[in-house]
Enzyme design. Structure first.
Site, mmCIF file in Angstrom:
data_model
loop_
_atom_site.group_PDB
_atom_site.id
_atom_site.type_symbol
_atom_site.label_atom_id
_atom_site.label_comp_id
_atom_site.label_asym_id
_atom_site.label_seq_id
_atom_site.Cartn_x
_atom_site.Cartn_y
_atom_site.Cartn_z
ATOM 1 N N LYS A 152 86.985 88.897 129.541
ATOM 2 C CA LYS A 152 87.891 87.768 129.274
ATOM 3 C C LYS A 152 89.246 88.309 128.824
ATOM 4 O O LYS A 152 89.306 89.282 128.061
ATOM 5 C CB LYS A 152 87.271 86.870 128.199
ATOM 6 C CG LYS A 152 88.007 85.570 127.944
ATOM 7 C CD LYS A 152 87.251 84.711 126.929
ATOM 8 C CE LYS A 152 87.963 83.402 126.624
ATOM 9 N NZ LYS A 152 87.235 82.577 125.645
ATOM 10 N N SER B 54 86.551 77.834 126.983
ATOM 11 C CA SER B 54 87.686 78.523 127.559
ATOM 12 C C SER B 54 87.324 79.751 128.395
ATOM 13 O O SER B 54 88.168 80.248 129.130
ATOM 14 C CB SER B 54 88.629 78.947 126.438
ATOM 15 O OG SER B 54 87.992 79.887 125.584
ATOM 16 N N SER C 75 83.082 78.195 123.677
ATOM 17 C CA SER C 75 83.703 78.731 124.890
ATOM 18 C C SER C 75 82.862 79.691 125.718
ATOM 19 O O SER C 75 83.253 80.035 126.826
ATOM 20 C CB SER C 75 85.032 79.393 124.549
ATOM 21 O OG SER C 75 86.001 78.398 124.389
HETATM 22 N N1 GLN Z 1 86.857 73.845 123.339
HETATM 23 C C1 GLN Z 1 86.997 74.357 122.022
HETATM 24 C C2 GLN Z 1 88.450 74.430 121.651
HETATM 25 O O1 GLN Z 1 89.237 74.098 122.454
HETATM 26 C C3 GLN Z 1 86.347 75.704 121.914
HETATM 27 C C4 GLN Z 1 87.195 76.819 122.386
HETATM 28 C C5 GLN Z 1 86.623 78.158 122.154
HETATM 29 O O2 GLN Z 1 85.440 78.308 121.822
HETATM 30 N N2 GLN Z 1 87.467 79.170 122.285
HETATM 31 O O3 GLN Z 1 88.817 74.800 120.588
#
Ligand code: GLN
Length: 510
Positions: free
Chosen positions: A79, A154, A178
């Site tokens: 990532k 994400s 994410s």
């Molecule tokens: N969807 C969540 C957010 O936008 C989780 C994102 C993540 O785990 N990086 O914060």
């Protein structure tokens, strides 16, 4: 034979047995990435030269018998919020365009030490803020199961790449879901380890008290093998934990007899898609058929998890993102008058709308007039949520629930209403707030053929229980279900945007 259709451990075996050379595995992976990128946009950077150089090094070690772990020679995607020395690292933000780190994240370093070959950096929501990979400066990644849908986020690039068989496994990060939510949307498996298990050194911070790096792969065995490599105490991360129980592959035993599994009633009420509910409950039946004791209970405080998470995550993000000022890293505005104007223009131009929204929200809840009312209250709520889980784990070995309330939404649907999108994180965020372990694995598909994911949540340091139950379930289901796209089927029928991607101005990726 396409080598990316194997599992990571399976491919590693072939490499060690000299049926396949590391170079062949890397070349095939790069070819699959290049071939599918016009459809998917799951990578920000593909490092062909670097990967081939690593392949030669690793092959020598394998030939000499000095690097013989399960991941030796296996190509891995990372990532793009994990720093990689000498390789572009952007967090899918214009703010970090052109940023080439001088050091490598500990999690990536550990994979490299184990002989894995880093083939490239995957697309993500900008600074990991989002649930769809649509907030990326480089444009959205498409879900290989249906190119008109998002892969989740994400870590959407990592999950789409594994599902589409561009690569056999990948690294993701999970601050509020994410790893688990995009794994669910893409029909792959991902683990969010207990906080402190995997070093955060070199992970570009979003919410430091919540962030964890973890594996994304086709099945439970591959995730367990990766986590075994990743989990280690790191003095460079002050929150890193010394654990003695990181032999996660020893938990790959398909036996759940006597395990107590709790189903939180409050997770299955309104807001949950009927097909997702049915599919997840069917998996619970399978586990009970295998000898687990499954029963319902009330978890409580569920409706407070999303608000508490967004207050805490945004507060920490607003502080973490202060460092991007145009002086030290990445983007700097081209025209400005004086220092303040440079900061202002750099940050206005460099960050996208979702990141700005969160910096503003975070700064607001931390401001002196509102600190008690919002931030402190959120911290208290977090403590209560942890207590609710403690009570649950006094009676249960694990909790079974959906990973997301619905299957992958269509591209373009979610960002119109950010609050609605935030509510979609209901099943994942409390795991981060309480520092727990969670695994997301495929449970089936809905009527439209999109994957439905389920989640097993364990108490801190109980990954092995989760791996054991997930492995049993996977075996009962007959193993990993390949995505039709990976098998060469067209999943872009009738979708005009599915092919072709317009590169944003200022992009320096390759
Ligand atoms: N969807 C969540 C957010 O936008 C989780 C994102 C993540 O785990 N990086 O914060």
């Amino acid at each position: 034979m396409q080598l990316t259709s194997f599992g990571a451990v399976e491919l590693g075996k072939k490499i060690r047995a000299k049926e396949v050379s590391v170079e062949e595995a890397v070349k095939d992976t790069i070819a699959q990435i290049r071939k599918k990128e016009p459809d998917l946009n799951s990578f920000v950077t593909v490092d062909e030269q670097g990967a081939l150089a690593q392949a030669r090094e690793i092959q020598k070690k394998i030939d000499a018998g000095t690097c013989m772990g399960p991941l030796a020679g296996v190509p891995v995607a990372v990532k793009d919020n994990l720093c990689t020395k000498g390789l572009l690292t952007t967090c899918s933000s214009k703010m970090l365009s052109g940023f080439v780190p001088t050091y490598t994240a500990e999690a990536v370093e550990r994979l490299k030490q184990a002989g894995a070959v880093i083939v490239g950096k995957t697309n993500m929501d900008e600074f990991a803020m989002g649930s769809t990979t649509e907030t990326s400066f480089y444009g959205p990644t498409k879900n290989p199961w249906n190119l008109g849908h998002v892969p989740g986020g994400s870590s959407g690039g990592s999950c789409a790449a594994v599902a589409a068989e561009q690569c056999v496994c990948a690294l993701g990060s999970d601050t509020g879901g994410s790893i688990r939510q995009p794994s669910a949307f893409c029909g792959v498996t991902g683990i969010k380890p207990t906080y402190g298990t995997v070093s955060r050194y070199g992970l570009i911070a979003y919410g430091s008290s919540l962030d964890q790096v973890g594996p994304i792969a086709k099945d439970v065995s591959d995730c367990a093998a990766m986590l075994e490599v990743l989990a280690a105490h790191d003095p460079k991360d002050s929150t890193s934990v010394k654990r003695q129980d990181t032999d996660f592959t020893s938990a790959l035993v398909p036996d759940v007899r006597g395990m107590k599994i709790g189903i939180p009633r409050d997770y299955f009420e309104k807001g949950l898609d009927a097909q997702v509910k049915e599919t997840v409950l069917r998996a619970a039946k399978v586990l009970s058929g295998l000898g687990a004791e499954v029963s319902e209970f009330d978890l409580s405080l569920v409706k407070y998890a999303v608000p508490a998470y967004y207050v805490i995550a945004c507060a920490e993000a607003s502080s973490n993102l202060e460092r991007f000022d145009g002086v030290k890293y990445g983007w700097r505005a081209k025209q400005y008058e004086g220092l303040h104007d440079m900061y202002k223009k750099t940050r206005s131009e460099g960050f996208g709308a979702e990141v700005k929204r969160r910096i503003m929200l975070g700064s607001f809840v931390l401001s002196s007039g509102y600190y008690d009312a919002y931030y402190l209250k959120a911290l208290r709520t977090k403590a209560l949520i942890k207590q609710a889980f403690d009570r649950a784990f006094a009676s249960y070995d694990m909790i079974l629930c959906p990973a997301a309330p619905y299957t992958a939404p269509k591209i373009g649907e979610s960002l119109k209403d950010p609050l609605q999108m935030y509510l979609g994180d209901i099943y994942t965020v409390s795991v981060n707030l309480a520092g727990l372990a969670g695994i997301s694995l495929p449970a089936g598909t809905d009527a439209a053929g999109l994957p439905v994911g389920m989640q097993l949540i364990g108490d801190c340091f109980q990954e092995k229980k989760l791996i054991r139950a997930a492995f049993a379930l996977e075996q009962a289901r007959g193993g990993y279900a390949r995505c039709p796209y990976a098998q060469g089927q067209d999943t872009a029928a009738g979708i005009s945007h599915a092919k072709g991607h317009k590169e944003p101005e200022g992009s320096v990726r390759k």
